[in-house]
Design a protein around this motif. Structure first.
Motif, PDB file in Angstrom:
ATOM      1  N   THR A   1       0.900  -1.034  -0.071  1.00 41.98           N
ATOM      2  CA  THR A   1      -0.203   0.024  -0.084  1.00 41.98           C
ATOM      3  C   THR A   1       0.811   1.237   0.046  1.00 41.98           C
ATOM      4  OG1 THR A   1       0.005   0.026   2.578  1.00 41.98           O
ATOM      5  CG2 THR A   1      -1.652  -1.209   1.428  1.00 41.98           C
TER       6      THR A   1
ATOM      7  N   LYS B   1      -4.544   2.462  -0.450  1.00 37.88           N
ATOM      8  CA  LYS B   1      -4.705   1.768  -1.887  1.00 37.88           C
ATOM      9  C   LYS B   1      -3.281   1.355  -2.362  1.00 37.88           C
ATOM     10  CE  LYS B   1      -8.632   4.540  -3.286  1.00 37.88           C
ATOM     11  NZ  LYS B   1      -9.651   3.556  -3.568  1.00 37.88           N
ATOM     12  N   ARG B   2      -3.202   0.403  -3.236  1.00 36.00           N
ATOM     13  CA  ARG B   2      -1.865   0.287  -3.978  1.00 36.00           C
ATOM     14  C   ARG B   2      -1.877   1.189  -5.143  1.00 36.00           C
ATOM     15  NH1 ARG B   2      -3.981  -4.693  -1.962  1.00 36.00           N
ATOM     16  NH2 ARG B   2      -2.216  -5.930  -0.575  1.00 36.00           N
TER      17      ARG B   2
END
Length: 278
Positions: free
Chosen positions: A231, A253-254
């Motif tokens: 992440t 989030k990635r």
């Protein structure tokens, strides 16, 4: 029982007398299909600029179609043998053939501050580097098109959510509209490459300045994708951001989940805290 004979490679053609020999260390695969060359020349719109720079023209199969367009064509070629061939066969290019390495050459020596397009059948071993240099010159390049290894061309044009979406996708699409145009088989080259090729077009956005620090934007994107499975909270630790900022949902989030616009937003969030880390 006779031994199984090895089938010859019928696709490879020895160069005709006077032709240029393809050099492996330069990543040369000469396009030999006139229809494909004509299609690539047609990918540019030839509007809002008067100059076109072709990178790596080889024996000029694409060049001949560019010379039919309403633009002043220059070519940049590192291979001395190709330069000699072009000088001999394309008198229209005299004075416009630059025996230089595009990656190391200051093209302002040719065009000054004028706008110009870039096109080419790019050597696959340096195609990504060509794109990065084009981005450095983006204020002068309204249009860019040409042939890449297919997976690289598709990656550049890919949108978020894909496993192939990455650094090139985000950085290019921050400044250009990217279109994957068509696929080209190995059989149209001599010698044929081991993979399919893909042709793309990049058209610079009307407003191509970013609403954030552009150098920091490049750093954020590259750092995030260097550890793409993590992440952003973990991959961007190098920026030493305060804990309360890292609790923002975007850091959960990635990188492949973020659109270009979201990367700009992310950079805006990081910018007040990154001054001392530049």
């Amino acid at each position: 029982m006779s031994k199984k004979t090895r089938r010859p490679n019928t696709h490879f053609e020895r160069p005709a007398e006077g032709d240029v020999r393809a050099k492996k260390h330069l990543g040369q695969h000469f396009l030999k299909d006139e229809n494909v060359a004509s299609k690539i020349a047609d990918t540019l719109h030839y509007k809002d600029y008067d100059y076109v720079l072709e990178i790596g023209p080889g024996m000029g199969v694409l060049t001949k179609y560019l010379l039919q367009k309403d633009a002043e064509v220059h070519v940049i070629e590192i291979d001395t043998e190709s330069v000699e061939y072009l000088n001999e066969h394309y008198p229209k290019l005299h004075g416009k053939i630059h025996e230089k390495d595009f990656l190391k050459y200051d093209v302002s020596e040719i065009f000054g501050t004028k706008q110009f397009a870039i096109i080419g059948n790019f050597p696959y071993n340096i195609s990504s580097q060509i794109v990065f240099k084009m981005l450095e010159l983006r204020e002068f390049i309204p249009e860019f098109s040409g042939m890449f290894q297919m997976e690289v061309a598709k990656r550049i044009c890919e949108k978020e959510g894909s496993k192939t979406y990455g650094i090139l996708s985000v950085l290019v699409q921050a400044f250009y509209e990217a279109e994957y145009l068509f696929t080209v088989p190995p059989s149209v080259f001599n010698p044929p490459p081991k993979v399919d090729s893909g042709v793309l077009r990049l058209t610079r956005k009307e407003d191509f300045s970013l609403a954030c620090d552009e150098k920091l934007f490049f750093r954020v994107v590259k750092t995030a994708f260097q550890q793409r499975r993590k992440t952003l909270r973990n991959s961007l630790k190098i920026f030493q951001l305060p804990d309360d900022l890292r609790e923002d949902s975007i850091f959960g989030k990635r990188p492949e989940q973020l659109s270009t616009a979201q990367f700009i937003e992310l950079t805006q969030k990081i910018e007040p805290h990154a001054v001392s880390n530049k």
